[in-house]
Structure formats: C-alpha cells, structure tokens
Design a protein around this motif. Structure first.
Motif: not given
Length: 206
Positions: A145-164
């Motif tokens: 919840p409330h995570a932000v993935i910025g413009a043009r960023s690249r997030i690899g497979a299986g990654t976890t982004i914590g709250i906020g």
C-alpha cells in the motif's frame, strides 16, 4: 458473461482480494484454494480445498499469497494444468493510455497506472499504489500500500516494495530485491538486495 475465478491461497491476502472481486461485476468468484486459517473460517467465502482441486475446475485464477517463491510455484502448477490467469482490476483503478497489463495482475482500490506503463505477469499492486508513466514492472512484483514506482523506472521480477516505499524516476531495480517500508530508492539497486532508509541503502550481510 461473467468469468469464473479462484484465488490460490486462503490467508489474509487472499481474503483481501475477495473483497476487491466483490466490487467487480463480470467476475464469478468460485472460492479460495489453500490451507484455511482461523480467520478464513470466519469469512463467508468458500474454501474449496487444496491446490489439487484446481484441476477439476473450469476457471481462471489469481495468486493470493505474498511469498514470491510460493507465488512462482503456484503459477507453474496452474500453468501445467492448462489454467489461465485472470485479472482483478478494481473499478477505482485509473488506467491511462498505452498501459500494458500482464495476465494475473491484481490491482486494488486507488491504484494509478500512468500513461505508457508496462506491468508484467502476476503483479500485485495494493491499495493506492502509483506506477509512473513509462515505468516497466516485471513479473511477480508486489507493491505494498501507498508504494510509488517513478516514471521510466524499471523494477525486476520478484521484487517487493514495502508500505510507502518509493522508487524515484529513471531508477533500475534488479530481480528479487526487497525495498523496506518507507524507503526512498534514489539509485540503481543490484539483484537480490535488501534496501532500507532514506535514501535507501543496502543492508550488510550478517
């Protein structure tokens, strides 16, 4: 015509997905598949049995467990049975132009998919997640919840982004990374790394 759907899992995340599905008119939820816990028994969604029950059902599926290794195994299992992933897209999700959504995606209330974003297979975007324009999100990524993935960023497979957690624009995050709650990622992160803090720094191995 409504599509049949089961959620693979019977814990808290699976029950949360049930609440999202109840707001979607064209999905017929058959129930949960997995090991129920005490809270599952209090929920009125039927637990149909273990994962092996999937073979006999005419249904699509989504993943209702958070552990990335278990998610991958369940996806492989369902694929071997010839089952197709569904998509759970809450009506409040904002999907802008040129957005690509992979199969199995789960998008909870308040998610914003900005113009040109690409989201891979079985991505889970929890409440009020923002995925910026032209961002590329790999398969099996979980955004809390409330995570932000910025413009043009690249997030690899299986990654976890914590709250906020926040990944700033133009940052590349490798596969199987863990981004701690409230962390702000300002530079590229190599695969299989855990980062925490503001700005985010890698935890030292114990």
């Amino acid at each position: 015509m409504s599509k049949n759907l089961v959620v693979l899992g019977a814990g808290g995340l699976a029950r949360q997905i049930v609440g999202v599905v109840e707001d979607i008119e064209d999905i017929n939820l058959l129930g949960l598949l997995g090991e129920p816990d005490e809270h599952s028994r209090e929920n009125d969604t039927p637990v149909l049995g273990g994962d092996d029950v999937l073979k006999g059902l005419d249904t699509d599926y989504v993943l209702g467990v958070s552990n990335v290794l278990v998610r991958r195994k369940l996806d492989e299992f369902a694929t071997e049975l010839g089952k197709e992933p569904g998509i759970v897209l809450h009506p409040s999700t904002r999907v802008e132009k040129r957005v690509a959504i992979g199969p199995g995606g789960v998008f909870m209330p308040g998610v914003n998919l900005q113009e040109g974003a690409s989201v891979g297979r079985h991505v889970l975007a929890n409440v009020n997640v923002l995925i910026g324009h032209e961002a590329v999100v790999g398969p099996q990524v979980t955004a809390s919840p409330h995570a932000v993935i910025g413009a043009r960023s690249r997030i690899g497979a299986g990654t976890t982004i914590g709250i906020g957690g926040i990944v700033l624009p133009d940052v590349t995050v490798g596969e199987d990374v863990v981004i701690g709650a409230g962390a702000v990622v300002t530079k590229d992160v190599p695969p299989q790394t855990t980062v925490v803090g503001v700005p985010a720094r890698a935890l030292r191995p114990r």
